[in-house]
Design a protein around this motif. Structure first.
Motif, PDB file in Angstrom:
ATOM      1  N   ILE A 139       0.871  -1.169   0.000  1.00 22.70           N
ATOM      2  CA  ILE A 139       0.000   0.000   0.000  1.00 22.70           C
ATOM      3  C   ILE A 139       0.909   1.219   0.000  1.00 22.70           C
ATOM      4  O   ILE A 139       1.702   1.413   0.929  1.00 22.70           O
ATOM      5  N   GLU A 140       0.831   2.018  -1.062  1.00 22.43           N
ATOM      6  CA  GLU A 140       1.651   3.219  -1.204  1.00 22.43           C
ATOM      7  C   GLU A 140       0.739   4.429  -1.367  1.00 22.43           C
ATOM      8  O   GLU A 140      -0.206   4.382  -2.164  1.00 22.43           O
ATOM      9  N   ALA A 141       1.018   5.476  -0.639  1.00 19.05           N
ATOM     10  CA  ALA A 141       0.180   6.670  -0.702  1.00 19.05           C
ATOM     11  C   ALA A 141       0.999   7.861  -1.192  1.00 19.05           C
ATOM     12  O   ALA A 141       2.071   8.161  -0.644  1.00 19.05           O
ATOM     13  N   TYR A 142       0.489   8.528  -2.235  1.00 14.62           N
ATOM     14  CA  TYR A 142       1.077   9.772  -2.728  1.00 14.62           C
ATOM     15  C   TYR A 142       0.204  10.905  -2.224  1.00 14.62           C
ATOM     16  O   TYR A 142      -0.947  11.065  -2.638  1.00 14.62           O
ATOM     17  N   LEU A 143       0.737  11.691  -1.291  1.00  8.25           N
ATOM     18  CA  LEU A 143      -0.025  12.759  -0.652  1.00  8.25           C
ATOM     19  C   LEU A 143      -0.016  13.994  -1.544  1.00  8.25           C
ATOM     20  O   LEU A 143       1.052  14.517  -1.887  1.00  8.25           O
ATOM     21  N   LEU A 144      -1.203  14.451  -1.922  1.00 11.09           N
ATOM     22  CA  LEU A 144      -1.315  15.603  -2.802  1.00 11.09           C
ATOM     23  C   LEU A 144      -0.861  16.868  -2.076  1.00 11.09           C
ATOM     24  O   LEU A 144      -1.314  17.153  -0.952  1.00 11.09           O
ATOM     25  N   ASP A 145       0.032  17.619  -2.706  1.00 10.89           N
ATOM     26  CA  ASP A 145       0.515  18.913  -2.204  1.00 10.89           C
ATOM     27  C   ASP A 145       1.365  18.802  -0.948  1.00 10.89           C
ATOM     28  O   ASP A 145       1.616  19.800  -0.266  1.00 10.89           O
ATOM     29  N   PHE A 146       1.829  17.609  -0.625  1.00  7.13           N
ATOM     30  CA  PHE A 146       2.644  17.424   0.584  1.00  7.13           C
ATOM     31  C   PHE A 146       4.113  17.324   0.219  1.00  7.13           C
ATOM     32  O   PHE A 146       4.486  16.760  -0.816  1.00  7.13           O
ATOM     33  N   SER A 147       4.956  17.874   1.085  1.00  2.00           N
ATOM     34  CA  SER A 147       6.397  17.653   0.959  1.00  2.00           C
ATOM     35  C   SER A 147       6.950  17.449   2.363  1.00  2.00           C
ATOM     36  O   SER A 147       6.540  18.116   3.309  1.00  2.00           O
ATOM     37  N   GLY A 148       7.853  16.503   2.494  1.00  2.05           N
ATOM     38  CA  GLY A 148       8.425  16.223   3.806  1.00  2.05           C
ATOM     39  C   GLY A 148       8.765  14.750   3.937  1.00  2.05           C
ATOM     40  O   GLY A 148       8.460  13.937   3.074  1.00  2.05           O
ATOM     41  N   ASP A 149       9.422  14.429   5.034  1.00  2.00           N
ATOM     42  CA  ASP A 149       9.874  13.063   5.300  1.00  2.00           C
ATOM     43  C   ASP A 149       8.896  12.388   6.256  1.00  2.00           C
ATOM     44  O   ASP A 149       8.631  12.882   7.352  1.00  2.00           O
ATOM     45  N   LEU A 150       8.350  11.252   5.835  1.00  2.06           N
ATOM     46  CA  LEU A 150       7.374  10.536   6.651  1.00  2.06           C
ATOM     47  C   LEU A 150       7.915   9.224   7.227  1.00  2.06           C
ATOM     48  O   LEU A 150       7.195   8.538   7.956  1.00  2.06           O
ATOM     49  N   TYR A 151       9.146   8.865   6.905  1.00  2.00           N
ATOM     50  CA  TYR A 151       9.679   7.586   7.359  1.00  2.00           C
ATOM     51  C   TYR A 151       9.567   7.440   8.878  1.00  2.00           C
ATOM     52  O   TYR A 151       9.940   8.332   9.641  1.00  2.00           O
ATOM     53  N   GLY A 152       9.036   6.301   9.306  1.00  2.00           N
ATOM     54  CA  GLY A 152       8.935   6.018  10.729  1.00  2.00           C
ATOM     55  C   GLY A 152       7.699   6.567  11.401  1.00  2.00           C
ATOM     56  O   GLY A 152       7.416   6.234  12.560  1.00  2.00           O
ATOM     57  N   LYS A 153       6.938   7.399  10.707  1.00  2.00           N
ATOM     58  CA  LYS A 153       5.738   7.978  11.305  1.00  2.00           C
ATOM     59  C   LYS A 153       4.566   7.001  11.218  1.00  2.00           C
ATOM     60  O   LYS A 153       4.497   6.156  10.322  1.00  2.00           O
ATOM     61  N   SER A 154       3.642   7.139  12.168  1.00  2.00           N
ATOM     62  CA  SER A 154       2.400   6.379  12.108  1.00  2.00           C
ATOM     63  C   SER A 154       1.391   7.169  11.287  1.00  2.00           C
ATOM     64  O   SER A 154       1.347   8.396  11.359  1.00  2.00           O
ATOM     65  N   MET A 155       0.607   6.448  10.493  1.00  2.00           N
ATOM     66  CA  MET A 155      -0.416   7.155   9.716  1.00  2.00           C
ATOM     67  C   MET A 155      -1.611   6.244   9.454  1.00  2.00           C
ATOM     68  O   MET A 155      -1.525   5.014   9.561  1.00  2.00           O
TER      69      MET A 155
END
Length: 317
Positions: free
Chosen positions: A260-276
Motif C-alpha cells: 500500500i503506497e500513498a502519494y499525498l497531494l501537495d505534501f512535501s516532507g519526510d514521513l519515514y517512521g511515522k504512524s499514519m
C-alpha cells in the motif's frame, strides 16, 4: 478504556455494566445500533462494556480464508469502540477448546461473574458449543441469574442486511462507496511508514509505504482516491492530506509483494517512521502493467489530475 483479554471465564467484576456481546468486526452501522441501544439502557453509575472474540470463529475452527483478516483488527476495534462510549472490552481468545463451552457454562459460570445489569445482542445472535443456541435460550438462561436481555433488530440499508462478511468481500473488490456507507465512516488501514525502493521519488511521485499494524482486510489491487492522516509523536491525530493510493503488486516494475503506497497531494516532507492512517474513498482504476516507465508516469499524471478535479483541488498548482 479497560481491555481484558481472557481465554476462559472472565475475572469477577463488581462494577455494574450493560454488556453487548458479539464479534463486532468492523464496528459497522449495525454494531453501532446495538451500542446505541445499550447506551439508552445504561443508568447512572453503570458503564458500557463489550464482550467480543478474536480470532473469528470461522478462521479459528475451519481455517476459512475469508475470515483470516479483519475489517477491524483488535487495536482498531478498540479505537472504534472507545469512540462510541465503551468503557470496558472483554476480548475472548477463540480457540477449539473455547468452542466447546456450553450455553449453560457461558451464562451460569462466565457471565454470572460480572455485575451485568442488562445484555444487548443483535437479532440472529448464536452462542455456545456448535453455535446452535439462539437469543431465546440466552434470554431464558440469563433470566435464571436475573439479567434482562434486549435483542437489537437487524439493521438494513436498501433492504440489505449489514454484515461484516459482505463488507469484507466489498473491500476485496474495492467497492468503497458501499463499504463506507455500511461502516458509517471511510475504511482505513493504520500502520507505520517504512522505507521502500524510492522508485516513486525517482518518477516524481514520492510515496509513503505503509506497513499495517494489524491483520486488516486489504483492498484488491488498484489505484484509489483517499486520504492520509499523519499521527503526532504521541500517536494523536495530526495533519490530514488527500492522497492517491496504489494497492497491489506494481507489475510494471516487477513487484513481488503486495504494497500500500500513498502519494499525498501537495505534501512535501519526510514521513519515514511515522504512524499514519490511510483511508479509502473510491476506486479510480485497476492496477495495470504498463509497457514502459514513461507510460506509467503519463498515467500517474492523469490520475493526479483526475483526483484533483474530483476533490475540487484543480485550481491549485
Amino acid at each position: 478504556m479497560e481491555i481484558i483479554q481472557i481465554q476462559d471465564a472472565p475475572p469477577a467484576n463488581n462494577e455494574p455494566i450493560i454488556l453487548c456481546i458479539g464479534k463486532f468486526d468492523g464496528v459497522h452501522l449495525g454494531h453501532q445500533s446495538i451500542l446505541r441501544q445499550a447506551g439508552r439502557l445504561k443508568e447512572t453509575g453503570q458503564s458500557l462494556a463489550v464482550m467480543t472474540f478474536h480470532p473469528h470463529p470461522l478462521w479459528a475452527l475451519k481455517r476459512d480464508e475469508r475470515y483470516r483478516q479483519c475489517v477491524t483488527p483488535s487495536r482498531e476495534k478498540y479505537r472504534q469502540l472507545e469512540r462510541l462510549g465503551v468503557s470496558k472490552v472483554y476480548e475472548i481468545e477463540f480457540t477449539e477448546k473455547y468452542a466447546e463451552t456450553t450455553p449453560e457454562t457461558f451464562v451460569y459460570q462466565h457471565l454470572s461473574l460480572l455485575n451485568i445489569k442488562g445484555i444487548v445482542v443483535g437479532e440472529g445472535f448464536n452462542f455456545g458449543k456448535g453455535r446452535k443456541s439462539d437469543t431465546d435460550l440466552l434470554t431464558d438462561l440469563s433470566a435464571d441469574i436475573g439479567i434482562p436481555v434486549t435483542i437489537a433488530p437487524l439493521m438494513t440499508i436498501g433492504g440489505q442486511k449489514i454484515s461484516s462478511t459482505d463488507i469484507r468481500a466489498s473491500i476485496r473488490e474495492g467497492q468503497f462507496e458501499k463499504v463506507n456507507t455500511l461502516l458509517g465512516r471511510n475504511y482505513s488501514v493504520n500502520g507505520k511508514v517504512v522505507e521502500g525502493d524510492a522508485l516513486g521519488r525517482k518518477l516524481g511521485f514520492p510515496t509513503a509505504n505503509l506497513a499495517p499494524d494489524g491483520d486488516y482486510e486489504l483492498p484488491g489491487s488498484g489505484v484509489y482516491l483517499g486520504s492520509v492522516e499523519i499521527a503526532t509523536e504521541n500517536d494523536m491525530a495530526g495533519e490530514c492530506w488527500y492522497a492517491l493510493i496504489n494497492a497491489g503488486y506494481r507489475p510494471t516494475v516487477n513487484g513481488k509483494d503486495y504494497l500500500i503506497e500513498a502519494y499525498l497531494l501537495d505534501f512535501s516532507g519526510d514521513l519515514y517512521g511515522k504512524s499514519m492512517k490511510v483511508s479509502f474513498i473510491q476506486k479510480m482504476r485497476e492496477e495495470e502493467n504498463f509497457a514502459s516507465l514513461d507510460e506509467l508516469i503519463k498515467q500517474m499524471n492523469k490520475d493526479k489530475e483526475e483526483a484533483r478535479v474530483k476533490l475540487g483541488l484543480n485550481n491549485h498548482s
